[in-house]
Design an enzyme around this catalytic site. Structure first.
Site, PDB file in Angstrom:
ATOM      1  N   ALA A  69       0.893  -1.272   0.070  1.00  0.00           N
ATOM      2  CA  ALA A  69      -0.134  -0.041  -0.065  1.00  0.00           C
ATOM      3  C   ALA A  69       0.796   1.315  -0.143  1.00  0.00           C
ATOM      4  O   ALA A  69       2.031   1.245   0.544  1.00  0.00           O
ATOM      5  CB  ALA A  69      -1.057   0.056   1.427  1.00  0.00           C
ATOM      6  N   GLY A 129       0.516  -5.276   0.669  1.00  0.00           N
ATOM      7  CA  GLY A 129      -0.483  -5.428  -0.666  1.00  0.00           C
ATOM      8  C   GLY A 129       0.024  -5.846  -1.913  1.00  0.00           C
ATOM      9  O   GLY A 129      -0.882  -6.354  -2.807  1.00  0.00           O
ATOM     10  N   GLU A 146      -0.427  -9.641  -1.701  1.00  0.00           N
ATOM     11  CA  GLU A 146      -1.557  -9.839  -1.528  1.00  0.00           C
ATOM     12  C   GLU A 146      -2.386  -9.874  -2.882  1.00  0.00           C
ATOM     13  O   GLU A 146      -3.076 -10.337  -3.374  1.00  0.00           O
ATOM     14  CB  GLU A 146      -2.471  -8.709  -0.499  1.00  0.00           C
ATOM     15  N   GLU A 174       3.248  -6.100   7.561  1.00  0.00           N
ATOM     16  CA  GLU A 174       2.588  -5.202   7.868  1.00  0.00           C
ATOM     17  C   GLU A 174       2.558  -4.776   9.451  1.00  0.00           C
ATOM     18  O   GLU A 174       2.376  -3.928  10.010  1.00  0.00           O
ATOM     19  CB  GLU A 174       1.085  -5.408   7.582  1.00  0.00           C
TER      20      GLU A 174
HETATM   21  N1  T1G Z   1       4.443   3.554   0.493  1.00  0.00           N
HETATM   22  C1  T1G Z   1       4.940   4.862   0.271  1.00  0.00           C
HETATM   23  N2  T1G Z   1       6.334   5.082  -0.087  1.00  0.00           N
HETATM   24  C2  T1G Z   1       7.033   3.993  -0.042  1.00  0.00           C
HETATM   25  C3  T1G Z   1       6.651   2.897   0.170  1.00  0.00           C
HETATM   26  C4  T1G Z   1       5.206   2.653   0.623  1.00  0.00           C
HETATM   27  N3  T1G Z   1       4.787   1.507   0.776  1.00  0.00           N
HETATM   28  N4  T1G Z   1       7.800   2.046   0.278  1.00  0.00           N
HETATM   29  C5  T1G Z   1       8.925   2.786   0.027  1.00  0.00           C
HETATM   30  N5  T1G Z   1       8.328   3.966  -0.028  1.00  0.00           N
HETATM   31  C6  T1G Z   1       9.211   5.170  -0.588  1.00  0.00           C
HETATM   32  C7  T1G Z   1      10.277   5.541   0.522  1.00  0.00           C
HETATM   33  O1  T1G Z   1       9.974   6.376   1.341  1.00  0.00           O
HETATM   34  C8  T1G Z   1      11.252   6.221  -0.368  1.00  0.00           C
HETATM   35  O2  T1G Z   1      10.981   7.631  -0.522  1.00  0.00           O
HETATM   36  C9  T1G Z   1      11.433   5.388  -1.529  1.00  0.00           C
HETATM   37  O3  T1G Z   1      10.095   4.723  -1.539  1.00  0.00           O
HETATM   38  C10 T1G Z   1      12.467   4.299  -1.846  1.00  0.00           C
HETATM   39  O4  T1G Z   1      12.270   3.470  -0.720  1.00  0.00           O
HETATM   40  C11 T1G Z   1      -2.997  -3.302   2.326  1.00  0.00           C
HETATM   41  C12 T1G Z   1      -1.885  -1.989   4.465  1.00  0.00           C
HETATM   42  C13 T1G Z   1      10.293  -1.580  -0.900  1.00  0.00           C
HETATM   43  C14 T1G Z   1      11.962  -2.850   0.395  1.00  0.00           C
HETATM   44  O5  T1G Z   1       5.943  -2.089   4.336  1.00  0.00           O
HETATM   45  O6  T1G Z   1      10.277  -2.056   2.675  1.00  0.00           O
HETATM   46  O7  T1G Z   1       0.553  -2.955   2.153  1.00  0.00           O
HETATM   47  O8  T1G Z   1      12.757   8.589   0.874  1.00  0.00           O
HETATM   48  O9  T1G Z   1      14.758   4.074   0.435  1.00  0.00           O
HETATM   49  O10 T1G Z   1      15.845   0.602   0.391  1.00  0.00           O
HETATM   50  O11 T1G Z   1      -2.248  -5.074   3.637  1.00  0.00           O
HETATM   51  O12 T1G Z   1      10.855   0.837   0.630  1.00  0.00           O
HETATM   52  O13 T1G Z   1      12.943   8.275  -1.782  1.00  0.00           O
HETATM   53  O14 T1G Z   1      11.327   9.724  -0.799  1.00  0.00           O
HETATM   54  O15 T1G Z   1      13.200   2.249   1.329  1.00  0.00           O
HETATM   55  O16 T1G Z   1      15.332   0.003  -2.027  1.00  0.00           O
HETATM   56  C15 T1G Z   1       3.672  -2.758   3.366  1.00  0.00           C
HETATM   57  C16 T1G Z   1       7.827  -0.690   2.826  1.00  0.00           C
HETATM   58  C17 T1G Z   1       2.742  -1.742   3.187  1.00  0.00           C
HETATM   59  C18 T1G Z   1       7.102  -1.816   2.232  1.00  0.00           C
HETATM   60  C19 T1G Z   1      12.610  -0.699  -0.686  1.00  0.00           C
HETATM   61  N6  T1G Z   1       4.849  -2.482   2.651  1.00  0.00           N
HETATM   62  N7  T1G Z   1       8.849  -0.474   2.049  1.00  0.00           N
HETATM   63  O17 T1G Z   1      13.660  -0.507  -0.325  1.00  0.00           O
HETATM   64  O18 T1G Z   1      14.444   1.888  -0.886  1.00  0.00           O
HETATM   65  S1  T1G Z   1       1.452  -1.899   4.362  1.00  0.00           S
HETATM   66  C20 T1G Z   1       5.917  -2.220   3.186  1.00  0.00           C
HETATM   67  C21 T1G Z   1      10.221  -0.914   1.974  1.00  0.00           C
HETATM   68  C22 T1G Z   1       0.118  -2.798   3.211  1.00  0.00           C
HETATM   69  C23 T1G Z   1      -1.950  -4.057   2.852  1.00  0.00           C
HETATM   70  C24 T1G Z   1      -1.023  -3.274   3.753  1.00  0.00           C
HETATM   71  C25 T1G Z   1      11.255  -0.653   1.223  1.00  0.00           C
HETATM   72  C26 T1G Z   1      11.406  -1.385  -0.285  1.00  0.00           C
HETATM   73  P1  T1G Z   1      12.169   8.621  -0.503  1.00  0.00           P
HETATM   74  P2  T1G Z   1      13.487   2.972   0.212  1.00  0.00           P
HETATM   75  P3  T1G Z   1      14.909   0.685  -0.741  1.00  0.00           P
END
Ligand code: T1G
Length: 709
Positions: free
Chosen positions: A63, A102, A105, A125
């Site tokens: 997400a 997501g 999912e 999550e």
């Molecule tokens: N949403 C918004 N921005 C995100 C993002 C996300 N999910 N993931 C990364 N970014 C932005 C981050 O802030 C940064 O921005 C840039 O992308 C690069 O990230 C419905 C509710 C994918 C392994 O928890 O673990 O889905 O600082 O520097 O080291 O059930 O990002 O450059 O402006 O971290 O290569 C679940 C979170 C959401 C994944 C990449 N997903 N992200 O790592 O780059 S909850 C997560 C990460 C969900 C559903 C539920 C990592 C990465 P900026 P980065 P990276």
């Protein structure tokens, strides 16, 4: 079709391509695009199967977390992914990079899944204080069983493709071009007459009786204070007891409730704070980090060796320098031993051990550092020695080489002045054990140049650590705050609280370990020695001791008796030699009581609330001073330091975010109360805190206003 999602056709196979850089987060435009794509595929008789894939560096990483605070507009996740699953033509997810949350999912809603060999799939999550909310708690148990599904959700760590294949999450691992492989897989399905295969239609293999109850008990213990993991258990259990649609409805209710709670808001704060910490205001985009292809480390002690491992782990060659052959051999031996333990625990292969050791070359001569791009000095903590080392580095290293000190307490400006190139000198303060602890304070000295700073931050990211910029002051951000925290913990011991009570209160709050147990682990003598050194500093100068005979007195008393902590079997506690379990030591408790009485300090019952408030408010107040002094760039950086380096619970967001959660007017009122009843010189509210409290503002708002300025 929205730009974020496009539809192409290839021999009767529809390709749904998501393109939402940088990580294909599933924001509203992506969800809307997926719903439209599903409708178009359903309506087009020329399309016989579909592939869902992503452009860019990764499959959907979940997400869009930025939407969580504003609310998730339609179409919702369930609606979107149900539309994919409902297709009456087979749909195959083609996964590369990290399919997270997501993203995973979405793949589970597809009828089949193929993955690139280095792809990973996970439901992280809980690390954001929420539960999988796009069908994961209902579809994954149906695919791989409730036990395995819950373990994947509770662990949160992404599952590599080959393991996902064994679990049954993924149908095939595809080498070569992923998109072509996925199309071929779809064609093979059609050739075999295989149609849709919906996870929602499966039934869940039930775990043994009592399994969920045992998990709940285990989670309540291991993830103390957290709500989201318990909600995840409820949701997964519902996959057994409720029809699919009702299970989804429960998942949504639990997820919505979690998302706006303090736990989730705190964890989101830390997620963005860690990424924000890499940005330095005023540092223009034109400033590029210098490439770091080889690194030198001076000092082959525990710290130097641990730091060397980080670079070897990232594939960067290291020259490890020491003054003596014995020192060098000992250091290399410690590194090898650390790797060997990882091999024993199955975390590393023997071949990896050899490859990493081959990247670390020992040497005794500074000339060996002539070609490295970065040197980190990790010698004994003494100014004269450090100056000698930096003068030698200045002679030996090529122009442009970044020179870093790992000092935890010395003045980086003074160290830089020992060279002819202070613009290339900074601090890189690692935390022990350096191969494990994620935090690195990147210390910007008065003359540190922009390129050197950018290089420091970049290299910290390369070795997968969490970097935070700090200015120069005694203790930098972390240890400067630790001093006031420890001061209160120790003073409480003289007012009638026992070590066990202080630690239990703070562990109850969520600290990984209470402060007194931490002293015992690190060696109580270490802090005592540092304070003996500090006693030599002129009164009122940075790092000088206050004129207070009770200041850290308990540590001094204990060390005088030879009780240094775990290494001597007793410190603030006694330790079982076999299990290292700690038990209160009545002798220590009596010693503290008798000392307090002889000093005329009244004894009283002290509640857990007061213990937590005193230690936390001391941290928050000092944090505010650190902001005023310009030592930290933002309050959220302080939160990163404490969560990444000091065992502060991430689910409380760090000390400054915790202050915001409590409310700064309440924080200020309590500090004023302490000023009236405790030692007033320690309880002067920081002017910044007073101002923000008066304005009804917060540290987060202060950060935002500075970012805007
Ligand atoms: N949403 C918004 N921005 C995100 C993002 C996300 N999910 N993931 C990364 N970014 C932005 C981050 O802030 C940064 O921005 C840039 O992308 C690069 O990230 C419905 C509710 C994918 C392994 O928890 O673990 O889905 O600082 O520097 O080291 O059930 O990002 O450059 O402006 O971290 O290569 C679940 C979170 C959401 C994944 C990449 N997903 N992200 O790592 O780059 S909850 C997560 C990460 C969900 C559903 C539920 C990592 C990465 P900026 P980065 P990276």
């Amino acid at each position: 079709m929205s730009e974020a999602v496009t539809l192409e056709r290839r021999d009767g196979i529809a390709l749904i391509l998501v393109d939402n850089p940088p990580v294909n987060a599933i924001g509203r435009a992506v969800r809307a695009g997926l719903v439209r794509a599903a409708a178009e595929i359903a309506a087009d008789p020329g399309i016989r199967a579909a592939v869902l894939a992503c452009r860019g560096r990764t499959f959907m990483a979940g997400a869009d977390i930025k939407e969580f605070d504003t609310g998730i507009g339609p179409p919702g996740f369930h609606e979107t992914f149900d539309a994919l699953e409902a297709l009456d033509k087979p749909i195959v997810a083609a996964i590369h990079g990290t399919a997270l949350g997501g993203g995973a999912e979405a793949a589970l809603a597809c009828h089949y899944r193929v993955a690139a060999p280095d792809a990973k799939i996970g439901l992280p999550e809980l690390s954001l204080g929420i539960i999988p909310g796009a069908g994961g708690t209902q579809r994954l148990p149906r695919l791989i069983g409730a036990e395995a599904a819950l373990d994947v959700i509770l662990a949160g760590t992404p599952v590599p493709a080959d393991k996902a294949r064994k679990f049954g999450i993924v149908d095939a691992v595809v080498t070569g071009d992923l998109l072509e492989g996925a199309v071929a897989f779809a064609k093979a399905l059609l050739a075999d007459g295989k149609g849709p295969r919906r996870a929602s239609a499966l039934t869940v293999a039930p775990p043994p009786d009592g399994w969920f109850a045992a998990k709940r008990a285990d989670v309540a213990k291991k993830m103390r204070g957290r709500q989201a993991p318990l909600s995840a258990i409820d949701a997964v259990e519902a996959s057994l007891t409720l029809p699919f649609a009702e299970g989804l409805a429960l998942e949504k209710r639990l997820n919505d409730a979690a998302r706006m709670g303090t736990e989730a808001r705190s964890l989101r704060h830390v997620f963005f704070a860690e990424r924000e910490a890499r940005r330095v205001p005023g540092l223009s985009d034109s400033v590029q980090p210098r490439p770091v292809r080889a690194v030198g480390i001076v000092g082959a002690g525990t710290m130097g060796g641990g730091i060397a491992m980080n670079f070897a782990n990232a594939g960067i060659p290291v020259v490890l320098l020491d003054a003596t052959r014995e020192g060098l051999d000992r250091g290399l031996g410690i590194v090898r031993g650390n790797y060997a333990r990882m091999v024993e625990r199955g975390k590393l292969t023997a071949a990896d051990l050899d490859a990493r050791m081959a990247l670390i070359r020992g040497d005794l001569d500074y000339a060996a550092l002539a070609d490295v791009d970065l040197v980190i000095e990790a010698v004994f903590e003494g100014m004269d020695l450090k100056k000698q080392v930096f003068a030698a580095l200045d002679r030996a290293c090529k122009p442009g080489c970044v020179l870093a000190t790992n000092t935890s307490s010395l003045d980086v400006d003074e160290i830089a002045a020992a060279t002819s190139r202070p613009q290339d000198v900074l601090g890189l303060h690692f935390f022990s054990p350096a191969n494990v602890m994620p935090l690195v304070e990147v210390v910007r000295a008065a003359k540190t140049g922009e390129e050197a700073l950018a290089t420091g931050l970049d290299v910290v990211k390369t070795i997968r650590k969490t970097g935070v910029v700090s200015g120069v002051c005694f203790g930098f951000i972390g240890n400067r705050m630790l001093d006031v925290y420890g001061r209160e913990a120790q003073r409480l011991l003289l007012e009638g609280a026992t070590p066990a009570q202080v630690d239990a209160a703070l562990e109850g709050f969520g600290m990984a370990m209470g402060p007194l147990a931490v002293y015992d682990l690190a060696g109580v003598d270490v802090g005592v020695r540092i304070r003996q050194e500090r006693a030599k500093r002129p009164k009122g100068s940075p790092g000088a001791l206050p004129d207070d005979p009770t200041y850290f007195l308990p540590s001094g008393l204990i060390v005088e008796r030879g009780w240094m902590g775990q290494k001597t079997g007793r410190g603030f506690y006694r330790y079982d030699p076999a299990t290292r379990a700690r038990t209160p030591d009545p002798e220590v408790d009596a010693l503290l009581r008798d000392t307090a009485l002889s000093l005329g300090i009244p004894q009283r019952e002290i509640g857990a609330d007061e213990i937590v408030d005193r230690c936390m408010l001391a941290l928050i107040n000092e944090g505010a001073r650190i902001l005023e002094d310009g030592i930290a760039l933002r309050a959220s950086d302080i939160d990163v330091v404490y969560t990444a380096g000091y065992g502060f619970p991430r689910w409380r967001g760090g000390p400054m975010f915790h202050g915001d959660t409590v409310g700064l007017p309440a924080v200020l009122a309590r500090i004023q109360e302490f000023r009236a009843t405790l030692d007033p010189r320690y309880w002067q509210p920081a002017p910044l805190l007073e101002r923000l409290a008066r304005e009804g503002s917060s540290f987060a708002a202060w950060d935002r206003s500075r970012r805007a300025a």
